[in-house]
Write an enzyme that holds these catalytic residues in place. Structure first.
Site, short mmCIF file in Angstrom:
data_model
loop_
_atom_site.label_atom_id
_atom_site.label_comp_id
_atom_site.label_asym_id
_atom_site.label_seq_id
_atom_site.Cartn_x
_atom_site.Cartn_y
_atom_site.Cartn_z
N ASP A 54 1.11 -1.28 0.17
CA ASP A 54 0.02 0.06 0.09
C ASP A 54 0.87 1.19 0.13
O ASP A 54 1.90 1.59 0.59
CB ASP A 54 -0.86 -0.03 1.27
CG ASP A 54 -1.81 1.26 1.48
OD1 ASP A 54 -2.52 1.68 0.49
OD2 ASP A 54 -1.43 2.14 2.33
N TYR A 59 2.72 10.13 0.43
CA TYR A 59 3.78 9.64 1.46
C TYR A 59 5.11 10.08 0.74
O TYR A 59 5.53 9.61 -0.27
CB TYR A 59 3.65 8.30 1.47
CG TYR A 59 2.40 7.40 1.98
CD1 TYR A 59 1.67 8.11 2.80
CD2 TYR A 59 2.10 6.12 1.74
CE1 TYR A 59 0.52 7.69 3.50
CE2 TYR A 59 1.14 5.45 2.31
CZ TYR A 59 0.24 6.41 3.09
OH TYR A 59 -1.05 6.03 3.71
N LYS A 85 -3.72 6.00 -3.48
CA LYS A 85 -4.88 6.87 -3.08
C LYS A 85 -4.84 7.90 -3.89
O LYS A 85 -4.00 8.32 -4.58
CB LYS A 85 -4.67 7.11 -1.79
CG LYS A 85 -4.57 5.81 -0.60
CD LYS A 85 -3.97 6.12 0.68
CE LYS A 85 -3.78 5.05 1.59
NZ LYS A 85 -2.53 4.37 1.57
#
Length: 340
Positions: A54, A59, A85
């Site tokens: 993931d 990030y 995401k």
């Protein structure tokens, strides 16, 4: 033979390794991780058969996706499952400082929230480029909710529901570019609202159904009944259940620290590492397909893999329940995890 069992993610047809790699830490969450260590960590996860990874544009301000993409280059696409995401667009900005949003070494971008149809589509295309893939297995709406947005939540919720954000996810799924759609959040309440607003497949819920706290249990029960898959992130509650003095990405309230110490003491009586119990507990719920752990070194990968595989005494769980340390209605593990 795979070292880890896999479990179905709701009714999606996807099966996830029961332990997944969360790639936020590899992007420098709190502390810098160099490129060689990040690559070695990903390789260690691959060697342990952790084939669910993931990531997210947020990030490390795109660093995580870039590192994951570089590692996966040339590997058989069917050999792994990948989630990323949408909800933030990363805009180039040379003024970004270290420490921004907790990232020790972010790349020169800054996040701009955009949950609209156009924003979701652009974020998805940008992620494909950074990851070097043609499709994403699981696409999640990142950090929608009042916890993140406060008074601006209604604005972003309208973009998602009325501005076409959810519709964009459905279009990508219908085109086969995405295999499952859902939310990646730290609050179960907004996930419950989202399931009523769109035909979502899954929820990545971080920190809200763990050995430390089970307030989300009724929500997970509803997910199980509806065939909605759940991925549990943050099983250590930002590190508190793994020996770190952090909770919800910040300092630890005294009452939470006291509960964590009681859990550790009870586990010690049964000669069980607290980390092993923390990883096993969420997997007992029938809605849960995988527990996702942030790891920043090969040593952490091997430690987590060992904890998940470790057989635990069945007597531990009723003892925790009798002491009021787990919810009276929470499903309890029967031992080490088994394939679902």
């Amino acid at each position: 033979m795979n070292k880890f069992a896999s479990r179905p993610l709701g009714r999606t047809g996807l099966r996830l390794s029961t332990l997944g790699l969360g790639a936020a830490a590899l992007a420098g969450l709190y502390d810098r991780v160099d490129g060689a260590t990040a690559a070695a960590t990903l390789q260690a996860a691959w060697d342990e058969d952790l084939r669910f990874i993931d990531t997210a544009p947020f990030y490390g301000y795109t660093r995580s996706e870039r590192r994951v993409g570089a590692f996966l280059e040339g590997r058989r696409r069917a050999a792994y499952l990948l989630s990323t995401k949408v909800g933030r667009l990363m805009v180039h900005d040379h003024g970004v400082q270290c420490g921004s949003d907790g990232w020790a070494d972010p790349l020169p971008f800054r996040p701009v929230y955009d949950y609209s149809h156009a924003g979701v589509m652009r974020s998805f295309e940008d992620s494909l480029l950074r990851l070097g893939v043609q499709r994403i297995d699981i696409l999640l709406v990142h950090d929608i909710g009042r916890l993140t947005h406060g008074e601006q939540h209604a604005v972003h919720w309208r973009a998602l529901t009325e501005g076409g954000g959810f519709r964009a996810l459905e279009e990508l799924r219908s085109q086969g570019l995405v295999r499952a759609i859902g939310l990646g959040v730290n609050e179960w309440e907004v996930a419950q609202e989202a399931l009523a607003a769109a035909p979502l497949d899954c929820v990545l819920l971080a920190g809200r159904y763990t050995l430390l706290e089970q307030g989300a249990l009724p929500f997970l029960d509803r997910c199980a009944a509806a065939g909605v898959g759940v991925i549990i992130g943050g099983p250590f509650n930002s590190g508190l259940l793994a020996g770190q003095a952090k909770y919800n990405y910040g300092s630890v309230p005294p009452e939470v620290m006291a509960r964590a110490r009681s859990l550790a003491a009870a586990c010690a009586e049964f000669e069980v590492p607290l980390e092993a119990a923390a990883l096993a507990f969420p997997l007992a719920h029938p809605a849960v397909a995988s527990v996702l752990v942030g790891m920043r070194s090969p040593e952490q990968v091997r430690a987590n893999a060992g904890w998940v595989r470790r057989p635990l005494p069945a007597e531990l769980w009723p003892a925790l329940r009798a002491r009021g340390l787990v919810h009276p209605d929470a499903p309890l593990p029967t031992g080490s995890f088994k394939e679902g």
